[in-house]
Write an enzyme that holds these catalytic residues in place. Structure first.
Site, PDB file in Angstrom:
ATOM      1  N   CYS A 205       0.824  -1.210   0.000  1.00  0.00           N
ATOM      2  CA  CYS A 205       0.000   0.000   0.000  1.00  0.00           C
ATOM      3  C   CYS A 205       0.861   1.264   0.000  1.00  0.00           C
ATOM      4  O   CYS A 205       2.036   1.238   0.384  1.00  0.00           O
ATOM      5  CB  CYS A 205      -0.892   0.021   1.234  1.00  0.00           C
ATOM      6  SG  CYS A 205      -2.077  -1.335   1.306  1.00  0.00           S
TER       7      CYS A 205
ATOM      8  N   GLU B 186       0.696   3.933   1.926  1.00  0.00           N
ATOM      9  CA  GLU B 186       1.118   4.379   3.252  1.00  0.00           C
ATOM     10  C   GLU B 186       2.361   3.634   3.714  1.00  0.00           C
ATOM     11  O   GLU B 186       3.323   4.231   4.207  1.00  0.00           O
ATOM     12  CB  GLU B 186      -0.001   4.173   4.287  1.00  0.00           C
ATOM     13  CG  GLU B 186      -1.286   4.884   3.971  1.00  0.00           C
ATOM     14  CD  GLU B 186      -2.268   4.041   3.165  1.00  0.00           C
ATOM     15  OE1 GLU B 186      -1.890   3.483   2.095  1.00  0.00           O
ATOM     16  OE2 GLU B 186      -3.427   3.938   3.600  1.00  0.00           O
TER      17      GLU B 186
END
Length: 143
Positions: free
Chosen positions: A53, A55
């Site tokens: 991801c 993040e």
């Protein structure tokens, strides 16, 4: 750098996402203690499990660049969603590990909507370093 500026950096990072399967691009921008922004985007894999991801890409990149865990000032994440996007559960756990619970998390979408929360609010009762201390009960940790 304010939340809106950090969100713009996340939007730029989103354009670099590698998403040949879902076509769902996500961008993240992590502000470190020196004011430097570490960009992250999602990177997919045909086996899906190895997908990373945005993040986590930003957080891991910052750590690899020499930033100290818990020294970060804020993170923004953006996606093409009808409401502001939120970090997945795995990303929330990594945020708990590497960021201060009071660190701001800005979540937005391409329509310009965004909301602010904190790492601690994203994952209440988180499993963290204190959870590994057998001398402290889970009830004591939650108080």
């Amino acid at each position: 750098m304010d939340g809106q500026q950090l969100m713009e950096q996340a939007k730029l990072a989103r354009e670099k996402a590698y998403t040949p399967y879902s076509h769902f691009k996500v961008g993240a921008a992590l502000l470190d203690a020196t004011g430097h922004v570490h960009a992250g985007c999602n990177v997919e894999n045909a086996a899906y499990g190895p997908t990373n991801c945005a993040e986590r890409t930003a957080l891991f990149r910052a750590i690899a660049d020499g930033c100290e865990a818990r020294s970060f000032k804020a993170i923004a994440v953006i996606g093409d969603t009808s409401t502001p996007i939120t970090p997945c559960g795995v990303c929330r756990q990594v945020l708990v590990e590497l960021c201060d619970p009071s660190m701001p998390v800005y979540m937005g979408n391409l329509n310009g909507d965004f909301v602010q929360t904190t790492v601690g609010e994203l994952l209440p009762g988180a499993f963290d370093q204190t959870s590994l201390d057998s001398s402290t009960s889970r009830q004591e940790q939650m108080e």
